[in-house]
Design a protein around this motif. Structure first.
Motif: not given
Length: 364
Positions: A57-79
């Motif tokens: 579960l800890s590994s899964l949470l870390c991976m989700l945080i990593f995906i969220a960080a990338i998605a945030l950057i992509v969203t900011l660039l798209s905006w």
């Protein structure tokens, strides 16, 4: 003679290793990226486990945080890119005007008539048009390859985090009993170097976003945040990334109809940010976690690009830092670790950061 023979074998080993890295690039690049990213999240994963969560579960949470960080950057660039697209027609018109002025200049200075220029452009267009289908197919294949590799990196990253103890035990089983402590120390320091370097690099990129955003906004660049984020992200690629990002921003300023003041503002912002990054941010935030001298820093970046392309340039410095740690702990390889590293001058504090630290460390 034995030392010469040993050195030749070592150099042959490195040569064969680089050859293997080159031919197995398609397989090894996602694995290496996932391993380095997993090292970055080991500390956070341990924190989750100390809070009572399971390793999976800890590994899964870390991976989700990593995906969220990338998605945030992509969203900011798209905006920001959507705001830039609203002015695209005006920018196209300015580019057309620039090309017209360039054609007039060629006609006046070089003597190439408008008709000859149009014929040259038509010939190039026909040549490019014949390969348009293959270019489109290659582009679609590249996009598909990126998507597949992204999924592989995420899967590998999760598995590395979830099975890190098993992998460490495997490495320790490869060495004799009397060298297990040394091997465990190498594994610990290698992971620590990657963690500190990448976390420091991430913090520095966020600071660069702020500084570039302020500078580009003052210069009057439209969608300044977009270009600030772009320049900051490109800093992941040493030396080349900052020049590429600033060149794109200068071209955007020209396309936006910016005058000389806007262009000078972009260049001054770049120079000021690079000064702050080189003499303050890198020593303070990134520090000397990867203790490599400038010569081998440049060499490994060039070699990384030749072997693995852009991914090799991104991974070159942290991987060489890990190689240096291994060389420093293996007696036969210590000369190579010394060659890669920097010669520390004890007792001398010449850097800006050393002087700042000295002010706070002075005893009353």
């Amino acid at each position: 003679m034995d030392k010469l023979q040993q050195s030749i074998y070592t150099l042959l080993f490195f040569f064969l290793s680089f050859a293997g890295l080159y031919f197995a690039a398609a397989f090894l690049i996602p694995v290496a990226l996932a391993a380095v990213f997993a090292m970055l999240f080991i500390r956070l994963c341990n924190w989750f486990e100390n809070k009572g969560l399971s390793r999976t579960l800890s590994s899964l949470l870390c991976m989700l945080i990593f995906i969220a960080a990338i998605a945030l950057i992509v969203t900011l660039l798209s905006w920001q890119l959507s705001g830039l697209a609203e002015n695209m027609d005006a920018m196209k018109q300015r580019v057309v005007n620039l090309l017209t002025n360039l054609q007039n200049w060629l006609h006046e200075q070089v003597g190439i008539t408008m008709r000859q220029q149009k014929e040259l452009v038509k010939q190039q267009s026909e040549g490019a048009g014949s390969g348009a289908g293959s270019m489109l197919a290659n582009f679609a294949g590249s996009i598909m390859g990126i998507m597949v590799n992204t999924i592989l990196v995420l899967v590998y990253m999760f598995l590395f985090l979830a099975n890190r103890s098993h992998i460490k035990k495997f490495i320790l089983k490869l060495v004799p009993v009397d060298e297990k402590n040394t091997a465990a120390n190498i594994v610990h320091q290698a992971g620590k170097v990657a963690q500190q370097y990448l976390s420091g690099l991430g913090a520095m990129i966020v600071m660069l976003w702020i500084m570039y955003g302020i500078g580009f906004s003052i210069s009057g660049i439209e969608s300044a945040i977009f270009f600030a984020v772009l320049c900051g992200i490109l800093e992941i690629i040493p030396f080349i990334g900052n020049l590429t990002g600033t060149s794109i921003t200068v071209l955007a300023a020209i396309a936006q109809g910016g005058d000389s003041k806007m262009i000078i503002g972009v260049v001054v912002t770049y120079a000021l940010v690079q000064f702050i990054q080189t003499y303050i941010l890198e020593p303070l935030v990134v520090g000397e976690q990867v203790n490599i001298n400038p010569l081998f820093t440049i060499l490994v970046i060039v070699l990384g690009e030749m072997v693995w392309g852009i991914a090799g340039m991104i991974l070159a410095i942290p991987l060489l830092g890990i190689v240096k740690i291994i060389c420093d702990h293996v007696p036969e390889l210590q000369p190579y670790g010394f060659l890669i590293g920097t010669e520390k001058q004890r007792g001398k504090k010449t850097g800006v950061i050393d002087k700042i630290k000295g002010l706070f460390n002075k005893k009353p």
